[in-house]
Design a protein around this motif. Structure first.
Motif, PDB file in Angstrom:
ATOM      1  N   PRO A  31       0.809  -1.234   0.000  1.00 51.38           N
ATOM      2  CA  PRO A  31       0.000   0.000   0.000  1.00 51.38           C
ATOM      3  C   PRO A  31       0.835   1.274   0.000  1.00 51.38           C
ATOM      4  O   PRO A  31       0.328   2.341  -0.315  1.00 51.38           O
ATOM      5  N   GLN A  32       2.116   1.164   0.360  1.00 49.52           N
ATOM      6  CA  GLN A  32       2.990   2.345   0.357  1.00 49.52           C
ATOM      7  C   GLN A  32       3.916   2.344  -0.859  1.00 49.52           C
ATOM      8  O   GLN A  32       4.854   3.156  -0.912  1.00 49.52           O
ATOM      9  N   GLY A  33       3.687   1.455  -1.801  1.00 49.80           N
ATOM     10  CA  GLY A  33       4.606   1.313  -2.929  1.00 49.80           C
ATOM     11  C   GLY A  33       3.924   1.516  -4.276  1.00 49.80           C
ATOM     12  O   GLY A  33       2.705   1.605  -4.375  1.00 49.80           O
ATOM     13  N   ASP A  52     -17.788 -11.729  -0.659  1.00 47.77           N
ATOM     14  CA  ASP A  52     -17.587 -10.630  -1.609  1.00 47.77           C
ATOM     15  C   ASP A  52     -16.215  -9.997  -1.379  1.00 47.77           C
ATOM     16  O   ASP A  52     -15.798  -9.808  -0.236  1.00 47.77           O
ATOM     17  N   LEU A  53     -15.554  -9.647  -2.472  1.00 45.57           N
ATOM     18  CA  LEU A  53     -14.196  -9.110  -2.391  1.00 45.57           C
ATOM     19  C   LEU A  53     -14.157  -7.643  -2.810  1.00 45.57           C
ATOM     20  O   LEU A  53     -14.794  -7.246  -3.788  1.00 45.57           O
ATOM     21  N   TYR A  54     -13.416  -6.869  -2.052  1.00 41.60           N
ATOM     22  CA  TYR A  54     -13.110  -5.480  -2.433  1.00 41.60           C
ATOM     23  C   TYR A  54     -11.602  -5.302  -2.364  1.00 41.60           C
ATOM     24  O   TYR A  54     -10.942  -5.884  -1.496  1.00 41.60           O
ATOM     25  N   VAL A  55     -11.089  -4.483  -3.268  1.00 40.60           N
ATOM     26  CA  VAL A  55      -9.655  -4.199  -3.292  1.00 40.60           C
ATOM     27  C   VAL A  55      -9.444  -2.737  -2.910  1.00 40.60           C
ATOM     28  O   VAL A  55     -10.148  -1.849  -3.401  1.00 40.60           O
ATOM     29  N   HIS A  56      -8.502  -2.505  -2.013  1.00 34.79           N
ATOM     30  CA  HIS A  56      -8.123  -1.139  -1.655  1.00 34.79           C
ATOM     31  C   HIS A  56      -6.859  -0.769  -2.423  1.00 34.79           C
ATOM     32  O   HIS A  56      -5.859  -1.479  -2.349  1.00 34.79           O
ATOM     33  N   ALA A  57      -6.929   0.319  -3.146  1.00 39.60           N
ATOM     34  CA  ALA A  57      -5.771   0.783  -3.918  1.00 39.60           C
ATOM     35  C   ALA A  57      -4.691   1.306  -2.969  1.00 39.60           C
ATOM     36  O   ALA A  57      -4.982   1.703  -1.843  1.00 39.60           O
ATOM     37  N   ILE A  61      -1.316   6.509  -4.163  1.00 43.15           N
ATOM     38  CA  ILE A  61      -2.041   7.054  -5.322  1.00 43.15           C
ATOM     39  C   ILE A  61      -2.646   8.407  -4.972  1.00 43.15           C
ATOM     40  O   ILE A  61      -3.320   8.561  -3.962  1.00 43.15           O
ATOM     41  N   ASN A  62      -2.377   9.379  -5.829  1.00 41.55           N
ATOM     42  CA  ASN A  62      -3.000  10.704  -5.710  1.00 41.55           C
ATOM     43  C   ASN A  62      -3.212  11.238  -7.115  1.00 41.55           C
ATOM     44  O   ASN A  62      -2.328  11.894  -7.671  1.00 41.55           O
TER      45      ASN A  62
END
Ligand SMILES: [Zn+2]
Length: 263
Positions: A31-33, A52-57, A61-62
């Motif tokens: 998440p920091q890369g 159910d699956l969710y992905v956190h980016a 990212i900005n």
């Protein structure tokens, strides 16, 4: 109403089972890369899962920033994550609203969001719904306060954009939870996912510090009220691993009741 947790990405199905979660969220890369996600060896299992699956980016990212050395890789990484999320059958990709720098024109940040969706559309579109999440901190954030959120939504009106409401971020960001769902839906028309978290930081502190539902500075009944009003799936992003998150999920199930009306 499906209730689950943000879990470690190594074996999300085992984490779901351990917590009694009906839905899980996880990262597909550091998440920091800036590394693009790799295909997962458990793809078949994830595609077949009843959870159910969710992905956190990634947090790095900005897409709103005026710094092109961040903005351009951000939208690429977001698009890559949408492809990887689709490959495992995820219901959505959550990404923070981002921000512009001190002294930068926020209007450019909102337009950079529009450009992000335009760029994705030119590349065949995001393969899963992208859910923009409200954030807790910053004076130049695109999705901390609702006045900014309204400008963001105006900017991306030509595209299909989802919204993820984080209760910790809203409270710490300076938005009252009471009646918040109606105020958000008046802008976005939708809430696709609720991040149900308590907040270690005080109201309007700008601190992104999640707490278990029974701790923190938010009355847990207000979190329950937000979930009821939103009528959307729920992910707890709270501390304490299986025990802490399992207790938070059990608390929400108890308060919401099996099969209780969504609104
Ligand atoms: Zn969140």
């Amino acid at each position: 109403m499906r209730i689950g947790a943000h879990v470690d990405s190594t074996d999300p199905m085992a984490e779901a089972t351990a917590r009694g979660a009906e839905t899980v969220q996880f990262f597909l890369s550091d998440p920091q890369g800036w590394k693009a996600p790799k295909p997962r060896e458990d793809t078949k299992q994830l595609l077949a899962a009843e959870v159910d699956l969710y992905v956190h980016a990634p947090y790095v990212i900005n897409v709103a920033t005026l710094n092109n050395r961040i903005r351009i890789p951000s939208r690429k990484l977001l698009l890559g994550h949408a492809q990887a999320a689709a490959a495992i059958g995820a219901k959505g990709l959550i990404v923070h609203g981002g921000h512009v720098g001190a002294g930068d024109d926020p209007a450019v940040g909102f337009d950079n969001w529009r450009k992000t969706f335009a760029y994705a559309a030119d590349s065949g579109g995001f393969e899963v719904p992208v859910l923009i999440e409200n954030t807790a901190g910053g004076d130049n954030a695109c999705a901390r306060r609702l006045d900014a959120l309204a400008r963001l939504w105006d900017a991306v009106a030509d595209y299909e954009v989802g919204f993820c409401l984080d209760t910790c971020h809203a409270h710490a960001g300076g938005e009252e939870l009471l009646g918040l769902v109606d105020r958000v839906k008046a802008i976005t028309g939708r809430i696709d996912l609720v991040h149900a978290n308590n907040s270690k930081g005080a109201f309007n502190s700008g601190q992104d510090r999640h707490d278990n539902l029974g701790g923190g500075t938010i009355d847990p009944e207000l979190v329950v009220a937000v979930i009821r009003a939103a009528g959307a799936p729920v992910i707890v992003e709270t501390p304490g691993g299986v025990d802490g998150q399992g207790a938070d999920i059990a608390f929400l199930r108890d308060r919401l009741g099996a099969g209780s009306p969504a609104a």
